[in-house]
Design an enzyme around this catalytic site. Structure first.
Site, PDB file in Angstrom:
ATOM      1  N   LYS A 153       0.540  -1.434   0.038  1.00  0.00           N
ATOM      2  CA  LYS A 153       0.027  -0.110  -0.176  1.00  0.00           C
ATOM      3  C   LYS A 153       0.734   1.327  -0.170  1.00  0.00           C
ATOM      4  O   LYS A 153       1.542   1.192   0.480  1.00  0.00           O
ATOM      5  CB  LYS A 153      -0.812  -0.020   1.299  1.00  0.00           C
ATOM      6  N   GLY A 159      -8.732   7.436  -2.191  1.00  0.00           N
ATOM      7  CA  GLY A 159      -9.488   7.328  -3.072  1.00  0.00           C
ATOM      8  C   GLY A 159      -9.326   5.536  -4.219  1.00  0.00           C
ATOM      9  O   GLY A 159      -9.802   5.539  -5.231  1.00  0.00           O
ATOM     10  N   GLY A 160      -8.805   5.153  -3.170  1.00  0.00           N
ATOM     11  CA  GLY A 160      -8.660   3.931  -3.197  1.00  0.00           C
ATOM     12  C   GLY A 160      -7.970   2.946  -3.925  1.00  0.00           C
ATOM     13  O   GLY A 160      -7.337   2.051  -4.767  1.00  0.00           O
ATOM     14  N   LYS A 196      -1.323  -7.271   5.968  1.00  0.00           N
ATOM     15  CA  LYS A 196      -2.190  -8.260   5.362  1.00  0.00           C
ATOM     16  C   LYS A 196      -3.559  -7.996   4.409  1.00  0.00           C
ATOM     17  O   LYS A 196      -3.920  -6.702   4.933  1.00  0.00           O
ATOM     18  CB  LYS A 196      -2.288  -8.774   7.120  1.00  0.00           C
ATOM     19  N   HIS A 203     -16.226  -3.356   5.050  1.00  0.00           N
ATOM     20  CA  HIS A 203     -15.544  -2.521   5.282  1.00  0.00           C
ATOM     21  C   HIS A 203     -16.335  -1.013   6.190  1.00  0.00           C
ATOM     22  O   HIS A 203     -17.695  -1.086   6.295  1.00  0.00           O
ATOM     23  CB  HIS A 203     -15.313  -1.068   4.261  1.00  0.00           C
ATOM     24  N   GLU A 283      -7.464   2.952   8.034  1.00  0.00           N
ATOM     25  CA  GLU A 283      -7.373   4.933   8.492  1.00  0.00           C
ATOM     26  C   GLU A 283      -8.076   5.230   9.229  1.00  0.00           C
ATOM     27  O   GLU A 283      -9.005   5.078   9.360  1.00  0.00           O
ATOM     28  CB  GLU A 283      -7.065   4.829   6.736  1.00  0.00           C
ATOM     29  N   ARG A 287     -11.273  14.383   7.632  1.00  0.00           N
ATOM     30  CA  ARG A 287     -12.157  15.366   6.515  1.00  0.00           C
ATOM     31  C   ARG A 287     -14.069  14.800   6.324  1.00  0.00           C
ATOM     32  O   ARG A 287     -14.294  13.965   7.292  1.00  0.00           O
ATOM     33  CB  ARG A 287     -11.911  15.137   5.328  1.00  0.00           C
TER      34      ARG A 287
HETATM   35  P1  ADP Z   1     -14.551   8.252   1.458  1.00  0.00           P
HETATM   36  O1  ADP Z   1     -13.640   7.687   2.190  1.00  0.00           O
HETATM   37  O2  ADP Z   1     -15.566  10.059   2.126  1.00  0.00           O
HETATM   38  O3  ADP Z   1     -15.264   7.254   0.618  1.00  0.00           O
HETATM   39  P2  ADP Z   1     -13.061   8.243  -1.114  1.00  0.00           P
HETATM   40  O4  ADP Z   1     -12.257   7.348  -1.389  1.00  0.00           O
HETATM   41  O5  ADP Z   1     -14.157   7.988  -2.371  1.00  0.00           O
HETATM   42  O6  ADP Z   1     -13.887   9.061  -0.056  1.00  0.00           O
HETATM   43  O7  ADP Z   1     -13.035  10.035  -2.037  1.00  0.00           O
HETATM   44  C1  ADP Z   1     -13.629  11.544  -2.020  1.00  0.00           C
HETATM   45  C2  ADP Z   1     -13.026  11.891  -2.968  1.00  0.00           C
HETATM   46  O8  ADP Z   1     -11.483  12.315  -2.979  1.00  0.00           O
HETATM   47  C3  ADP Z   1     -13.378  11.467  -4.481  1.00  0.00           C
HETATM   48  O9  ADP Z   1     -13.705  11.872  -5.292  1.00  0.00           O
HETATM   49  C4  ADP Z   1     -11.896  10.713  -4.219  1.00  0.00           C
HETATM   50  O10 ADP Z   1     -11.419  10.871  -5.681  1.00  0.00           O
HETATM   51  C5  ADP Z   1     -10.690  11.851  -3.733  1.00  0.00           C
HETATM   52  N1  ADP Z   1      -9.498  11.905  -3.375  1.00  0.00           N
HETATM   53  C6  ADP Z   1      -9.571  10.597  -1.656  1.00  0.00           C
HETATM   54  N2  ADP Z   1      -8.855  10.583  -1.845  1.00  0.00           N
HETATM   55  C7  ADP Z   1      -7.540  11.376  -2.624  1.00  0.00           C
HETATM   56  C8  ADP Z   1      -6.034  11.601  -2.251  1.00  0.00           C
HETATM   57  N3  ADP Z   1      -4.989  11.301  -1.375  1.00  0.00           N
HETATM   58  N4  ADP Z   1      -5.444  11.911  -3.788  1.00  0.00           N
HETATM   59  C9  ADP Z   1      -7.013  12.602  -4.094  1.00  0.00           C
HETATM   60  N5  ADP Z   1      -8.278  12.197  -4.192  1.00  0.00           N
HETATM   61  C10 ADP Z   1      -8.453  11.473  -2.890  1.00  0.00           C
HETATM   62  P1  ADP Z   2      -7.747   4.827   0.378  1.00  0.00           P
HETATM   63  O1  ADP Z   2      -6.970   5.749   1.397  1.00  0.00           O
HETATM   64  O2  ADP Z   2      -7.740   4.631  -0.860  1.00  0.00           O
HETATM   65  O3  ADP Z   2      -9.751   4.476   1.140  1.00  0.00           O
HETATM   66  P2  ADP Z   2      -8.122   2.242   2.282  1.00  0.00           P
HETATM   67  O4  ADP Z   2      -7.194   2.127   3.433  1.00  0.00           O
HETATM   68  O5  ADP Z   2      -8.912   2.998   3.288  1.00  0.00           O
HETATM   69  O6  ADP Z   2      -7.294   3.254   1.689  1.00  0.00           O
HETATM   70  O7  ADP Z   2      -8.671   0.868   1.766  1.00  0.00           O
HETATM   71  C1  ADP Z   2      -9.575   0.774   0.761  1.00  0.00           C
HETATM   72  C2  ADP Z   2     -10.333   0.106   0.563  1.00  0.00           C
HETATM   73  O8  ADP Z   2      -9.280  -0.748  -0.170  1.00  0.00           O
HETATM   74  C3  ADP Z   2     -10.957  -1.060   2.119  1.00  0.00           C
HETATM   75  O9  ADP Z   2     -12.255  -0.116   2.023  1.00  0.00           O
HETATM   76  C4  ADP Z   2     -11.181  -2.326   1.779  1.00  0.00           C
HETATM   77  O10 ADP Z   2     -12.390  -2.545   0.635  1.00  0.00           O
HETATM   78  C5  ADP Z   2      -9.393  -2.263   0.578  1.00  0.00           C
HETATM   79  N1  ADP Z   2      -8.628  -2.522   1.557  1.00  0.00           N
HETATM   80  C6  ADP Z   2      -7.571  -1.825   1.972  1.00  0.00           C
HETATM   81  N2  ADP Z   2      -6.626  -2.816   3.006  1.00  0.00           N
HETATM   82  C7  ADP Z   2      -7.596  -3.610   2.716  1.00  0.00           C
HETATM   83  C8  ADP Z   2      -6.846  -4.941   3.270  1.00  0.00           C
HETATM   84  N3  ADP Z   2      -5.637  -4.988   3.974  1.00  0.00           N
HETATM   85  N4  ADP Z   2      -6.624  -6.044   3.386  1.00  0.00           N
HETATM   86  C9  ADP Z   2      -8.917  -6.169   1.756  1.00  0.00           C
HETATM   87  N5  ADP Z   2      -8.524  -5.146   1.318  1.00  0.00           N
HETATM   88  C10 ADP Z   2      -7.950  -3.599   2.303  1.00  0.00           C
HETATM   89 MG    MG Z   3      -9.704   4.831   2.957  1.00  0.00          MG
END
Ligand code: ADP
Ligand code: ADP
Ligand code: MG
Length: 443
Positions: A153, A159-160, A196, A203, A283, A287
């Protein structure tokens, strides 16, 4: 203290939503917008708007706030909302940043640092390490300790984007350099770490808030397991998965973490549940989340208003005064191809919306263009019911009454997901949408 005018450093539905709360609170709002967005409703709802090249241009946004004599800045989500440097600049320029302090943005903006601090607080975190991986050799030895499958990661990811599930050492050898490269190009920070990979997880996250006295409360949880590309598409509250004992444990863990770091303002503690029902900190988002409306609907709060009130130094109510009723569901409507989840920007030639029965938070009107430059979310539909069945039933009606022509959307996929036996039973995981094809084609 009172604010007379606030600049909104964002666009689309969230900008409109913030304007609405500002109006309610008697605060005038200023919008900044890029050239592509000049025709969108959020620009028309305030005046005079300020043209800007980009929502990430700190200098221009600060300048716009100064020129329009705004006293506060609301960053919305995405863009500058988690940017510690921007929050710091606001405070140096005597602008009230509606959000937490810069140090909390900085700490929680790093997943590695967030894990470290949550471990310190005694919050269970996903098994793994709090260490930046410097070489493929190091990654291979850490993977041996954690045990495959693992997740590589980006520490600064969001944003996944920037994570990769890995099953074997061969896969790890192939993925290491490219994951690092992607982290660095997307987030300007190549730090990657390993945890892991929890298979078929759920989630579930906790909405938290803390006031200037350090009084911390939660506004219950949100279930966000319906995802594609590790990004949420359907959310609900309460979670159909939690029993009262587990729910209490989860809420307590979230509060413990928030207290430990001395956090202020509104935030979200994200957790992942494994199939045995154990939960781990994922995490913290410092916001407003996209899915905060399901909390607003069931708890009866205005979370944007609380962000502003907390930034102004007001006190939160006692936990016992915060209650939750009924059930709410949110569907995110994206301009994207439901077959492959690729964005489908373009002109909304025709837009038909439900007349009643749902809350519609949207950024676009008929005739607007969804630009290719930003997140392709068109809006969100939120329904409320006395129980889960009622909320879902209202959502199905609302989605069936929504027609969007001119671009592809995920509407049909949302309906299919709601109709799936897994969703109906409440026993679904983040893999729900895998392989769920779209028999009717893009609506
Ligand atoms: P939430 O956890 O609220 O569902 P999202 O992961 O869907 O948030 O992100 C919310 C918005 O912020 C989306 O428009 C996503 O594309 C954007 N976003 C989130 N994290 C980042 C990042 N680190 N860099 C750029 N855009 C981000
Ligand atoms: P982001 O900052 O992009 O939102 P997150 O760490 O919150 O990143 O993870 C976004 C999504 O990715 C989670 O809701 C989950 O579905 C998947 N994910 C993240 N970490 C793991 C993990 N260790 N194992 C399985 N799925 C994960
Ligand atoms: Mg997240």
């Amino acid at each position: 203290m009172r604010i007379k005018k606030m600049l909104i450093a964002n666009r689309g539905e969230i900008a409109r939503r913030i304007i609405r709360t500002c109006n309610k609170m008697g605060i005038r709002s200023v919008a900044v917008y890029s050239e592509t967005d000049a025709d969108l409703p959020f620009v028309k709802e305030v005046g005079p708007p300020h043209a800007d090249k980009s929502y990430l241009n700190v200098d221009r946004i600060i300048q716009a706030a100064k020129e329009t004599q705004a006293e506060a800045v609301h960053p919305g989500f995405g863009f500058l909302s988690e940017n510690a440097g921007f929050a710091q600049r606001c405070s140096e320029e005597d602008l009230l940043f509606i959000g937490p302090r810069p140090e909390h943005l900085e700490w929680m903006g790093s997943k590695v640092e967030a894990r470290r601090r949550m471990k310190e607080a005694g919050v269970p975190v996903v098994p793994g390490q709090e260490k930046s991986l410097e070489s493929v050799e190091e990654a291979l030895s850490v993977a041996k300790i954690i045990g495959y499958p693992v997740m590589l990661k980006a520490s600064a990811g969001g944003g996944g984007i920037g994570m990769q599930g890995i099953r074997t050492s061969e896969e790890l050898k192939k993925a290491f350099a490219s994951t690092r490269q992607r982290a660095s190009s997307y987030f300007g920070d190549g730090t990657v770490f390993m945890e892991k990979w929890i298979e078929k997880p759920r989630h579930i996250e906790v909405q938290v808030a803390s006031d200037h006295k350090g009084h911390v409360v939660h506004f219950f949880e949100r279930e966000c397991s319906v995802q594609r590309r590790n990004q949420k598409v359907i959310e609900e509250s309460p979670s159909p998965f939690l029993n009262p004992a587990t729910r209490q444990k989860l809420l307590d863990a979230a509060l413990r973490g928030v207290r430990h770091i001395g956090y202020r303002n509104v935030g979200t503690m994200e957790f992942i549940f494994d199939k045995d029902g154990h939960f781990y900190f994922l995490e913290m988002n410092t916001r407003l989340q996209v899915e905060y409306p399901v909390t607003e609907e069931t708890v009866g709060v205005d979370l944007v208003e609380w962000q502003i009130r907390l930034a102004l130094g007001e006190d939160l109510p006692e936990q016992g005064e915060i209650r939750q009723w009924g059930h709410a569901v949110e569907c995110r409507i994206y301009a994207e191809d439901p077959q492959n989840f690729l964005p489908s920007p373009g002109r909304i030639d025709k837009l038909t919306l439900p007349k009643k029965g749902a809350r519609l938070d949207r950024g676009f009107e008929e005739g607007n263009r969804v630009p290719p430059f930003y997140d392709p979310m068109i809006g969100k539909t939120i329904t409320y019911g006395n129980d889960r069945e009622e909320a879902i039933h209202k959502m199905k009606t609302a989605l069936s009454e929504t027609k969007i022509e001119g671009i592809k959307t995920n509407l049909s996929l949302l309906s299919d997901a709601l109709d799936s036996p897994e969703f109906k039973s409440g026993r679904y995981t983040t893999r729900l949408l895998d392989g769920m094809t779209n028999p009717v084609g893009g609506k």
